[in-house]
Design a protein around this motif. Structure first.
Motif, PDB file in Angstrom:
ATOM      1  N   ASP A  79       0.832  -1.207   0.000  1.00  0.00           N
ATOM      2  CA  ASP A  79       0.000   0.000   0.000  1.00  0.00           C
ATOM      3  C   ASP A  79       0.869   1.261   0.000  1.00  0.00           C
ATOM      4  N   ASN A  80       1.894   1.276   0.843  1.00  0.00           N
ATOM      5  CA  ASN A  80       2.762   2.450   0.879  1.00  0.00           C
ATOM      6  C   ASN A  80       3.519   2.627  -0.431  1.00  0.00           C
ATOM      7  N   TYR A  81       3.961   1.518  -1.003  1.00  0.00           N
ATOM      8  CA  TYR A  81       4.665   1.600  -2.287  1.00  0.00           C
ATOM      9  C   TYR A  81       3.786   2.263  -3.344  1.00  0.00           C
ATOM     10  N   VAL A  82       2.525   1.850  -3.414  1.00  0.00           N
ATOM     11  CA  VAL A  82       1.607   2.429  -4.394  1.00  0.00           C
ATOM     12  C   VAL A  82       1.393   3.916  -4.118  1.00  0.00           C
ATOM     13  N   GLU A  83       1.199   4.276  -2.850  1.00  0.00           N
ATOM     14  CA  GLU A  83       0.991   5.684  -2.494  1.00  0.00           C
ATOM     15  C   GLU A  83       2.214   6.520  -2.855  1.00  0.00           C
ATOM     16  N   TRP A  84       3.403   6.033  -2.520  1.00  0.00           N
ATOM     17  CA  TRP A  84       4.633   6.776  -2.820  1.00  0.00           C
ATOM     18  C   TRP A  84       4.787   6.977  -4.319  1.00  0.00           C
ATOM     19  N   LYS A  85       4.517   5.931  -5.071  1.00  0.00           N
ATOM     20  CA  LYS A  85       4.680   5.989  -6.524  1.00  0.00           C
ATOM     21  C   LYS A  85       3.723   7.010  -7.152  1.00  0.00           C
ATOM     22  N   GLN A  86       2.499   7.061  -6.635  1.00  0.00           N
ATOM     23  CA  GLN A  86       1.498   7.960  -7.209  1.00  0.00           C
ATOM     24  C   GLN A  86       1.720   9.414  -6.805  1.00  0.00           C
ATOM     25  N   ARG A  87       2.185   9.642  -5.570  1.00  0.00           N
ATOM     26  CA  ARG A  87       2.252  11.020  -5.065  1.00  0.00           C
ATOM     27  C   ARG A  87       3.572  11.720  -5.317  1.00  0.00           C
ATOM     28  N   SER A  88       4.663  10.986  -5.461  1.00  0.00           N
ATOM     29  CA  SER A  88       5.979  11.630  -5.569  1.00  0.00           C
ATOM     30  C   SER A  88       6.142  12.327  -6.914  1.00  0.00           C
ATOM     31  N   GLN A 225      16.982  17.183 -12.245  1.00  0.00           N
ATOM     32  CA  GLN A 225      17.033  18.414 -11.460  1.00  0.00           C
ATOM     33  C   GLN A 225      16.759  18.189  -9.970  1.00  0.00           C
ATOM     34  N   SER A 226      16.462  16.962  -9.570  1.00  0.00           N
ATOM     35  CA  SER A 226      16.125  16.677  -8.170  1.00  0.00           C
ATOM     36  C   SER A 226      17.359  16.225  -7.403  1.00  0.00           C
ATOM     37  N   SER A 227      17.388  16.551  -6.124  1.00  0.00           N
ATOM     38  CA  SER A 227      18.497  16.157  -5.252  1.00  0.00           C
ATOM     39  C   SER A 227      18.000  15.167  -4.202  1.00  0.00           C
ATOM     40  N   LEU A 228      18.937  14.539  -3.525  1.00  0.00           N
ATOM     41  CA  LEU A 228      18.584  13.597  -2.465  1.00  0.00           C
ATOM     42  C   LEU A 228      17.849  14.309  -1.339  1.00  0.00           C
ATOM     43  N   ALA A 229      18.287  15.525  -1.008  1.00  0.00           N
ATOM     44  CA  ALA A 229      17.629  16.279   0.063  1.00  0.00           C
ATOM     45  C   ALA A 229      16.190  16.623  -0.311  1.00  0.00           C
ATOM     46  N   GLN A 230      15.961  16.988  -1.577  1.00  0.00           N
ATOM     47  CA  GLN A 230      14.596  17.283  -2.007  1.00  0.00           C
ATOM     48  C   GLN A 230      13.718  16.039  -1.934  1.00  0.00           C
ATOM     49  N   ALA A 231      14.295  14.900  -2.330  1.00  0.00           N
ATOM     50  CA  ALA A 231      13.538  13.648  -2.268  1.00  0.00           C
ATOM     51  C   ALA A 231      13.176  13.308  -0.834  1.00  0.00           C
ATOM     52  N   GLN A 232      14.116  13.479   0.093  1.00  0.00           N
ATOM     53  CA  GLN A 232      13.837  13.174   1.493  1.00  0.00           C
ATOM     54  C   GLN A 232      12.738  14.081   2.042  1.00  0.00           C
ATOM     55  N   ALA A 233      12.808  15.375   1.698  1.00  0.00           N
ATOM     56  CA  ALA A 233      11.804  16.313   2.200  1.00  0.00           C
ATOM     57  C   ALA A 233      10.416  15.964   1.661  1.00  0.00           C
ATOM     58  N   GLU A 234      10.331  15.658   0.356  1.00  0.00           N
ATOM     59  CA  GLU A 234       9.026  15.338  -0.216  1.00  0.00           C
ATOM     60  C   GLU A 234       8.468  14.037   0.347  1.00  0.00           C
ATOM     61  N   MET A 235       9.317  12.998   0.463  1.00  0.00           N
ATOM     62  CA  MET A 235       8.830  11.715   0.960  1.00  0.00           C
ATOM     63  C   MET A 235       8.421  11.802   2.427  1.00  0.00           C
ATOM     64  N   SER A 236       9.112  12.605   3.212  1.00  0.00           N
ATOM     65  CA  SER A 236       8.710  12.799   4.614  1.00  0.00           C
ATOM     66  C   SER A 236       7.334  13.452   4.681  1.00  0.00           C
ATOM     67  N   ILE A 238       4.991  13.244   2.330  1.00  0.00           N
ATOM     68  CA  ILE A 238       4.012  12.250   1.885  1.00  0.00           C
ATOM     69  C   ILE A 238       3.702  11.277   3.016  1.00  0.00           C
ATOM     70  N   ALA A 239       4.724  10.844   3.757  1.00  0.00           N
ATOM     71  CA  ALA A 239       4.505   9.922   4.879  1.00  0.00           C
ATOM     72  C   ALA A 239       3.620  10.565   5.930  1.00  0.00           C
ATOM     73  N   HIS A 240       3.821  11.868   6.180  1.00  0.00           N
ATOM     74  CA  HIS A 240       2.995  12.575   7.159  1.00  0.00           C
ATOM     75  C   HIS A 240       1.535  12.623   6.704  1.00  0.00           C
ATOM     76  N   GLN A 241       1.318  12.851   5.406  1.00  0.00           N
ATOM     77  CA  GLN A 241      -0.049  12.882   4.874  1.00  0.00           C
ATOM     78  C   GLN A 241      -0.724  11.516   5.013  1.00  0.00           C
ATOM     79  N   ILE A 242       0.027  10.449   4.746  1.00  0.00           N
ATOM     80  CA  ILE A 242      -0.529   9.100   4.870  1.00  0.00           C
ATOM     81  C   ILE A 242      -0.902   8.807   6.326  1.00  0.00           C
TER      82      ILE A 242
END
Length: 806
Positions: A79-88, A225-236, A238-242
């Motif tokens: 479920d989380n994999y699907v959510e991450w894939k759709q929202r990121s 154009q994306s960085s590791l820090a940007q990915a961490q911020a966005e995924m955090s 998304i996790a909070h929204q879930i």
């Protein structure tokens, strides 16, 4: 170029005229450069060489994280994999995979092959294309899709004899027929080099909406154009929204670069090893500088004559640096031979289960050769610069007067030599203390009781295919017959079974609820280790039953649910109480699972690592929780691996298509688990020993040269009444003062280095007084021996002969 060749020819003649100095210098530099070449080759293969995927810097792994529960890199639910894939929005694509072994049927004995189940977009994420055939489609990555498989280059060679028409042929995997649709390139090695086939992930969803494929690994490719820090911020975010949507608080997402995931844990050890070999090289350089300074004093007349005949200072500098570079290049050649042999031994000692990227590629390659040549040239310049600088500006008037008398050496030259010795002693002491701490730490680790008896214990892994054994009772029946067959073999004392072997690197953790203490929210849930075992497992492993009973044959499928817990779990959740008869149930908050009654308490086992304290663990009977992948543990009367053929035969007697894998003694499992610490300690000891030898040679060389240069002074002192004991004390005092200064500096450096070493130590402090004092005393003793030899030589000089010569 002509002048350079002339310098080289003259340098070669000079070295041949002084073979003793040349051999000592080449030997010292060979040790230092060889150690650096070997460690560079390891670091280059494991940490610097790109992983065998396209643009690995843009690849990241996504993990579920719950720090308060000790989960930093947890596997991901569907479920989380699907959510991450759709929202990121920071990723070009996201895919999931599971590492898994497969049973591949053969005409002879069945084979267990490492593989992976991957989503259809997995190869797009890692930017890989097959050498032959095609990739999976989205339709094939669905329940009920076509049975297709991609195979590695090695499996193609081994199973299909490199047949160009292999695509379209059938491979029997886990009892089912799969069509080979492609062959991956030889260089493709992901998720690991051991993986030899890939099948569609094809997740199965149950009616309740829960995924059947738990424990996913998620990989994604960052947009340019994306960085590791940007990915961490966005995924955090998304996790909070879930969490807000489902109330499952405390969980987050950890984004880790692919290379960091593979080498992050071993980087500190390599940093320490690289620093150690650099120090060895510096000690070797200090030795060579002293040798060349000593040789320079004897060449003062030669250089003065050259200058008097018109040689410029730059011409003399070039000649002398050419000679030192020749020495270092010869040392580099010797070092390459030493590094080649050492790396062969190291690679041969790697455990078969070592998850080290590119480990098989460790060796002397083109980059290692370039590194060795560069280090050799730099070393030659460093070693030759000080002697060349001093010799290139001679005092012609004074030097040419000393045609017969020779020179006692300048004060500046003596100071430089003493500084070199102080540096050697300081660096050698730091390496010796580091090695001493690692050895003491490893010794303490060897004394740790794992909680079971590893002697005479054979282990092997089996995994039953779902298609052949779809029902739990079929799985339980197979394992029951296999256990009975092995138990009947001669020499078998006990046989048991567990889903995750201690110290194998694998584990399962679950939430559980204690009766009468319901969790109000997911933040209140309790986390514990979880293992499924057979009735005689504790007896086979030598794990003591502290109270109650072990699991036995009565705990079959239809019997009331029972559980055995370890001492840590009993003490933590029922302190001061008898846990027997208490009830608990596993699973997340609100899960509808039956209560389990505690029927026994067993001793603690260090499942994760010998360095980690035991954690709460529960054991369930495999009859009530049948799993397809299990480890057999066989207690034998003699050498355990000698029983391997008979144990294989007993399993094949139950199912002739069922292979076994990972056959090892339990002692080998423990040894492999300690491989990193053992190897680091061994290499540090080797480097420290080299440093000690070089430092002792340096001390001896400087004092020998001092005695030779002060013959006239010693002769006059003895002629005026000085005794042999006086001369002995004078020379010893001079040497020991220099050594003592080096020891003081070395102790200070060791205290600083101890901060970097602290995380690698177990059971010993980085400032352990016994190690600091003991190693310092040992180095002082070695230095004293190195000082005594030239000091005794000074006492044997005949003052009459010295003064007559002068």
């Amino acid at each position: 170029m002509g002048a350079l060749l002339q310098d080289v020819r003259y340098g070669v003649r000079t070295l041949i005229k002084n073979p003793g100095v040349a051999l000592l210098a080449v030997f010292a530099l060979g040790l230092g450069i060889g150690a650096n070449s070997a460690i560079f080759s390891i670091v280059n293969a494991i940490m610097l060489r790109p992983l065998p995927v396209s643009e690995p810097d843009r690849l990241v792994l996504l993990f579920e994280s719950k720090p308060e529960a000790g989960i930093t890199k947890g596997q991901v639910s569907y479920d989380n994999y699907v959510e991450w894939k759709q929202r990121s929005t920071v990723f070009e694509n996201t895919a999931a995979y599971q590492s898994q072994s497969f049973n591949v049927s053969t005409q002879a004995e069945p084979e267990r092959v490492a593989g992976a189940r991957v989503s259809s977009d997995f190869f797009a994420v890692v930017a890989a294309r097959p050498a032959r055939g095609a990739l999976f489609t989205a339709e094939e990555d669905r329940p009920g899709g076509n049975r297709v498989v991609l195979i590695s280059h090695n499996l193609w060679q081994r199973r299909f004899n490199s047949d160009p028409q292999a695509v379209g042929k059938t491979l029997t995997i886990d009892g089912g027929n799969y069509t080979v649709i492609g062959v991956m390139p030889e260089e493709f090695q992901f998720p690991s080099r051991r993986v030899e086939l890939w099948t569609p992930l094809a997740l199965v969803r149950s009616p309740e909406g829960q995924d059947d494929a738990r424990g996913l690994n998620v990989i994604a490719r960052l947009k340019p154009q994306s960085s590791l820090a940007q990915a961490q911020a966005e995924m955090s975010n998304i996790a909070h929204q879930i969490q807000e949507a489902d109330g499952n608080t405390g969980w987050s997402v950890k984004v880790v670069g692919l290379a960091e995931h593979f080498v992050g844990n071993i980087r500190p050890a390599f940093v320490i090893l690289f620093a150690a070999v650099v120090f060895v090289l510096l000690i070797a350089c200090a030795n060579v500088v002293n040798l060349l300074l000593a040789r320079a004093a004897a060449r003062q007349k030669e250089i003065a004559i050259r200058s008097a005949l018109g040689a410029t200072r730059m011409r003399i500098l070039r000649q002398l640096l050419t000679e030192s570079t020749l020495l270092s290049l010869l040392g580099g050649g010797v070092g390459l031979l030493l590094a080649y042999g050492g790396l062969k031994l190291l690679v041969a000692s790697l455990p078969s289960q070592a998850a080290i990227p590119n480990a098989e590629d460790i060796g002397i390659d083109a980059q290692a050769l370039v590194f060795t040549v560069a280090v050799s040239l730099l070393t030659g310049v460093i070693c030759g610069l000080a002697p060349a600088w001093r010799l290139s500006r001679p005092d012609l008037n004074e030097t040419l007067k000393e045609v017969v008398k020779g020179s006692t050496g300048t004060l500046g030259g003596r100071r430089v030599r003493k500084v070199m010795v102080v540096s050697e002693v300081a660096l050698a002491l730091m390496l010796l203390i580091t090695a001493g701490l690692m050895i003491k730490s490893f010794t303490m680790l060897q004394q740790v009781t794992p909680g079971f008896k590893a002697e005479n214990l054979l282990t092997m892994e089996m995994s039953l295919p779902r298609e052949k054994y779809p029902e739990g009772y079929q799985v339980a029946a197979f394992y029951r017959r296999a256990l009975e067959g092995i138990a009947a073999l001669p020499g078998v004392q006990a046989v048991g079974m567990v889903n995750h072997l201690p110290l194998s690197g694998e584990s399962t953790n679950v939430y559980f609820t204690v009766e009468g203490r319901p969790a109000q929210s997911s933040a209140d849930e309790i986390f514990t280790g979880y293992r499924t075992v057979s009735p005689d497992y504790f007896n086979a492993m030598g794990i003591p039953v502290k109270s109650g009973r072990a699991l036995d044959a009565r705990d079959e499928e239809k019997a009331p649910g029972v559980v055995v817990i370890n001492e840590t779990m009993a003490g933590r959740f029922w302190p001061g109480e008898d846990p027997l008869g208490k009830r608990l149930k596993s699973g997340e908050l609100g899960s509808n699972v039956p209560w389990l009654t505690v029927v026994g308490v067993v001793g603690d086992v260090r499942h994760s690592a010998l360095t980690q304290e035991p954690k709460p663990e529960m054991y369930l009977p495999y009859q009530q929780e049948p799993l397809r992948s299990m480890f057999l543990v066989v207690r034998t009367a003699g050498e355990p691996t000698s029983l391997t053929p008979a144990a294989r035969g007993a399993i094949l007697a139950v199912d002739r298509e069922q292979p076994v894998s990972n056959v090892r003694s339990m002692e080998a499992v423990i040894s492999d688990a300690n491989f990193g610490r053992r190897t680091t300690s061994t290499l540090l000891v080797v480097f420290a020993a080299l440093a000690l030898v070089l430092a002792a040679v340096g001390i001896y060389g400087v004092l020998s040269y001092t005695v030779a240069q002060r013959r006239k002074e010693i002769g006059i002192r003895m002629a005026l009444g000085a005794q042999a004991g006086d001369m002995l004390r004078m020379i010893l005092w001079e040497g020991l003062v220099v050594v003592s200064i080096g020891i003081v500096i070395g102790l200070a450096l060791s205290l600083v280095a101890g901060r970097l070493l602290a995380n690698l130590l177990y059971g010993v402090s980085a400032t352990d007084p016994l190690t600091l004092v003991g190693v310092s005393g040992f180095l002082l003793l070695v230095a004293l021996v190195a000082c005594i030899i030239p000091a005794r030589r000074a006492t044997r000089l005949d003052p009459a002969d010295i003064l007559r010569y002068e």
